[in-house]
Design a protein around this motif. Structure first.
Motif, PDB file in Angstrom:
ATOM      1  N   LEU A 214      -0.591  -7.756 -15.305  1.00 42.08           N
ATOM      2  CA  LEU A 214       0.191  -6.687 -14.672  1.00 42.08           C
ATOM      3  C   LEU A 214      -0.626  -5.988 -13.593  1.00 42.08           C
ATOM      4  O   LEU A 214      -0.104  -5.639 -12.531  1.00 42.08           O
ATOM      5  CB  LEU A 214       0.651  -5.682 -15.728  1.00 42.08           C
ATOM      6  N   SER A 215      -1.918  -5.786 -13.885  1.00 42.99           N
ATOM      7  CA  SER A 215      -2.792  -5.147 -12.905  1.00 42.99           C
ATOM      8  C   SER A 215      -2.864  -5.990 -11.639  1.00 42.99           C
ATOM      9  O   SER A 215      -2.815  -5.463 -10.520  1.00 42.99           O
ATOM     10  CB  SER A 215      -4.194  -4.965 -13.495  1.00 42.99           C
ATOM     11  N   THR A 216      -2.928  -7.311 -11.816  1.00 47.26           N
ATOM     12  CA  THR A 216      -2.975  -8.215 -10.665  1.00 47.26           C
ATOM     13  C   THR A 216      -1.697  -8.135  -9.856  1.00 47.26           C
ATOM     14  O   THR A 216      -1.714  -8.089  -8.618  1.00 47.26           O
ATOM     15  CB  THR A 216      -3.208  -9.663 -11.145  1.00 47.26           C
ATOM     16  N   TRP A 217      -0.549  -8.090 -10.567  1.00 45.96           N
ATOM     17  CA  TRP A 217       0.737  -7.994  -9.881  1.00 45.96           C
ATOM     18  C   TRP A 217       0.877  -6.674  -9.135  1.00 45.96           C
ATOM     19  O   TRP A 217       1.376  -6.638  -8.011  1.00 45.96           O
ATOM     20  CB  TRP A 217       1.886  -8.150 -10.878  1.00 45.96           C
ATOM     21  N   TRP A 218       0.427  -5.583  -9.747  1.00 40.93           N
ATOM     22  CA  TRP A 218       0.503  -4.275  -9.094  1.00 40.93           C
ATOM     23  C   TRP A 218      -0.324  -4.258  -7.822  1.00 40.93           C
ATOM     24  O   TRP A 218       0.106  -3.737  -6.786  1.00 40.93           O
ATOM     25  CB  TRP A 218       0.037  -3.165 -10.043  1.00 40.93           C
ATOM     26  N   ILE A 219      -1.508  -4.849  -7.888  1.00 45.08           N
ATOM     27  CA  ILE A 219      -2.360  -4.912  -6.699  1.00 45.08           C
ATOM     28  C   ILE A 219      -1.688  -5.720  -5.606  1.00 45.08           C
ATOM     29  O   ILE A 219      -1.695  -5.345  -4.422  1.00 45.08           O
ATOM     30  CB  ILE A 219      -3.738  -5.527  -7.056  1.00 45.08           C
ATOM     31  N   LEU A 220      -1.072  -6.837  -6.021  1.00 51.20           N
ATOM     32  CA  LEU A 220      -0.379  -7.693  -5.054  1.00 51.20           C
ATOM     33  C   LEU A 220       0.798  -6.953  -4.428  1.00 51.20           C
ATOM     34  O   LEU A 220       1.025  -7.023  -3.204  1.00 51.20           O
ATOM     35  CB  LEU A 220       0.104  -8.978  -5.750  1.00 51.20           C
ATOM     36  N   LEU A 221       1.558  -6.226  -5.248  1.00 48.80           N
ATOM     37  CA  LEU A 221       2.708  -5.468  -4.736  1.00 48.80           C
ATOM     38  C   LEU A 221       2.266  -4.372  -3.770  1.00 48.80           C
ATOM     39  O   LEU A 221       2.928  -4.115  -2.743  1.00 48.80           O
ATOM     40  CB  LEU A 221       3.485  -4.849  -5.899  1.00 48.80           C
ATOM     41  N   ILE A 222       1.154  -3.717  -4.085  1.00 53.12           N
ATOM     42  CA  ILE A 222       0.641  -2.667  -3.204  1.00 53.12           C
ATOM     43  C   ILE A 222       0.236  -3.252  -1.856  1.00 53.12           C
ATOM     44  O   ILE A 222       0.525  -2.685  -0.793  1.00 53.12           O
ATOM     45  CB  ILE A 222      -0.553  -1.947  -3.871  1.00 53.12           C
ATOM     46  N   ILE A 223      -0.426  -4.426  -1.907  1.00 53.05           N
ATOM     47  CA  ILE A 223      -0.841  -5.076  -0.656  1.00 53.05           C
ATOM     48  C   ILE A 223       0.379  -5.444   0.183  1.00 53.05           C
ATOM     49  O   ILE A 223       0.407  -5.233   1.406  1.00 53.05           O
ATOM     50  CB  ILE A 223      -1.681  -6.327  -0.961  1.00 53.05           C
ATOM     51  N   ILE A 224       1.420  -5.999  -0.487  1.00 56.89           N
ATOM     52  CA  ILE A 224       2.653  -6.386   0.227  1.00 56.89           C
ATOM     53  C   ILE A 224       3.315  -5.146   0.823  1.00 56.89           C
ATOM     54  O   ILE A 224       3.795  -5.160   1.975  1.00 56.89           O
ATOM     55  CB  ILE A 224       3.611  -7.121  -0.727  1.00 56.89           C
ATOM     56  N   PHE A 228       4.094  -4.434   4.810  1.00 56.38           N
ATOM     57  CA  PHE A 228       5.411  -4.170   5.400  1.00 56.38           C
ATOM     58  C   PHE A 228       5.468  -2.781   6.022  1.00 56.38           C
ATOM     59  O   PHE A 228       6.176  -2.566   7.015  1.00 56.38           O
ATOM     60  CB  PHE A 228       6.503  -4.322   4.345  1.00 56.38           C
ATOM     61  N   ALA A 229       4.747  -1.829   5.468  1.00 58.19           N
ATOM     62  CA  ALA A 229       4.720  -0.479   6.047  1.00 58.19           C
ATOM     63  C   ALA A 229       4.071  -0.519   7.424  1.00 58.19           C
ATOM     64  O   ALA A 229       4.568   0.112   8.383  1.00 58.19           O
ATOM     65  CB  ALA A 229       3.953   0.465   5.120  1.00 58.19           C
ATOM     66  N   LEU A 230       2.973  -1.271   7.552  1.00 57.91           N
ATOM     67  CA  LEU A 230       2.305  -1.401   8.850  1.00 57.91           C
ATOM     68  C   LEU A 230       3.191  -2.142   9.842  1.00 57.91           C
ATOM     69  O   LEU A 230       3.239  -1.805  11.039  1.00 57.91           O
ATOM     70  CB  LEU A 230       0.969  -2.136   8.679  1.00 57.91           C
ATOM     71  N   LEU A 231       3.895  -3.157   9.331  1.00 55.42           N
ATOM     72  CA  LEU A 231       4.796  -3.929  10.190  1.00 55.42           C
ATOM     73  C   LEU A 231       5.938  -3.051  10.697  1.00 55.42           C
ATOM     74  O   LEU A 231       6.313  -3.097  11.887  1.00 55.42           O
ATOM     75  CB  LEU A 231       5.344  -5.122   9.392  1.00 55.42           C
ATOM     76  N   ALA A 232       6.486  -2.232   9.792  1.00 49.37           N
ATOM     77  CA  ALA A 232       7.587  -1.331  10.174  1.00 49.37           C
ATOM     78  C   ALA A 232       7.104  -0.288  11.167  1.00 49.37           C
ATOM     79  O   ALA A 232       7.805   0.044  12.141  1.00 49.37           O
ATOM     80  CB  ALA A 232       8.143  -0.667   8.917  1.00 49.37           C
TER      81      ALA A 232
END
Length: 240
Positions: A214-224, A228-232
């Motif tokens: 779960l920690s790995t997934w959370w880190i991945l979601l934060i990176i994504i 997208f925030a930078l892209l927007a």
């Protein structure tokens, strides 16, 4: 010339037989990884005053090796082969036995005495690596060879299950996890036992793994999300 040769022979024989072995005891305590903590004690009689003086002299040297003490008893050696670590040697006079008695104790750790194999979901089977035993020469590799007043003991982990010793004759089992050979005896034995991982440990490991995933997934979601925030942000700046 005959007298000279006889004298030389007598001196050599005298120097080679300046002790008498009294007893030998060896205990190997096995840990969860199949390694062993070994303590060996050789007790012997120093048959001449010269030998007593030499023993006392070696005691005063401080740091010594097994090779230094081996002249006092053939039992002084590593009876397990492999990666020996943390060796220590204690030499003592055994005045409680007699003025001419002495002992050398060797303590060390050795790895790979038992091999491990997962044979069930929570079961691990341990089997003795017979080649790690070094009681005799290469011809008797894996053989337990004990003379009079000699004892070999293996202490298995306290949670050892299904302890098996084949052949059974020749070994006593005073406790469920303790195996004892008493000399005189010669032979080869296969030894195995099982250890079961507690259910609580399995449950704990499951939650630890789940948390890590779960920690790995959370880190991945934060990176994504940051991507997208930078892209927007770049997109809206471009429209201006």
């Amino acid at each position: 010339m005959f007298v000279v040769a006889f004298s030389v022979f007598s001196v050599l024989a005298f120097s080679c037989a300046a002790y008498t072995d009294r007893s030998f005891a060896m205990a190997a305590k096995i840990d969860a990884a199949g390694n062993a903590h070994v303590i060996e004690k050789s007790v012997f009689t120093l048959d001449t005053q010269t030998e007593i003086d030499e023993f006392n002299n070696y005691q005063g040297l401080g740091k010594t090796t097994i090779a230094d003490w081996r002249k006092f008893s053939k039992n002084i050696k590593y009876h397990f082969t492999g990666s020996v670590i943390n060796p220590s040697i204690i030499a003592a006079r055994e005045f409680n036995i007699g003025y001419d008695s002495a002992s050398v104790s060797v303590e060390y750790d050795v790895s790979g005495v038992f091999s491990l194999e997962a044979t069930g979901k929570r079961i691990t089977t341990y089997r003795l690596n017979e080649d790690t035993l070094a009681f005799g020469g290469s011809a008797s590799k894996g053989e337990i060879t004990l003379g009079n007043n000699m004892k070999f003991e293996i202490d298995l982990p306290s949670d050892a299950l299904t302890v098996s010793v084949v052949p059974n004759p020749g070994v006593s089992q005073p406790e469920r996890n303790k195996l004892v050979w008493q000399g005189p005896i010669v032979g080869k034995w296969t030894i195995s036992y099982e250890r079961e991982k507690p259910l609580t440990s399995e449950v704990s490991e499951f939650f630890v793994q789940l948390y890590q995933q779960l920690s790995t997934w959370w880190i991945l979601l934060i990176i994504i999300a940051v991507f997208f925030a930078l892209l927007a942000l770049k997109f809206f700046k471009g429209r201006k």
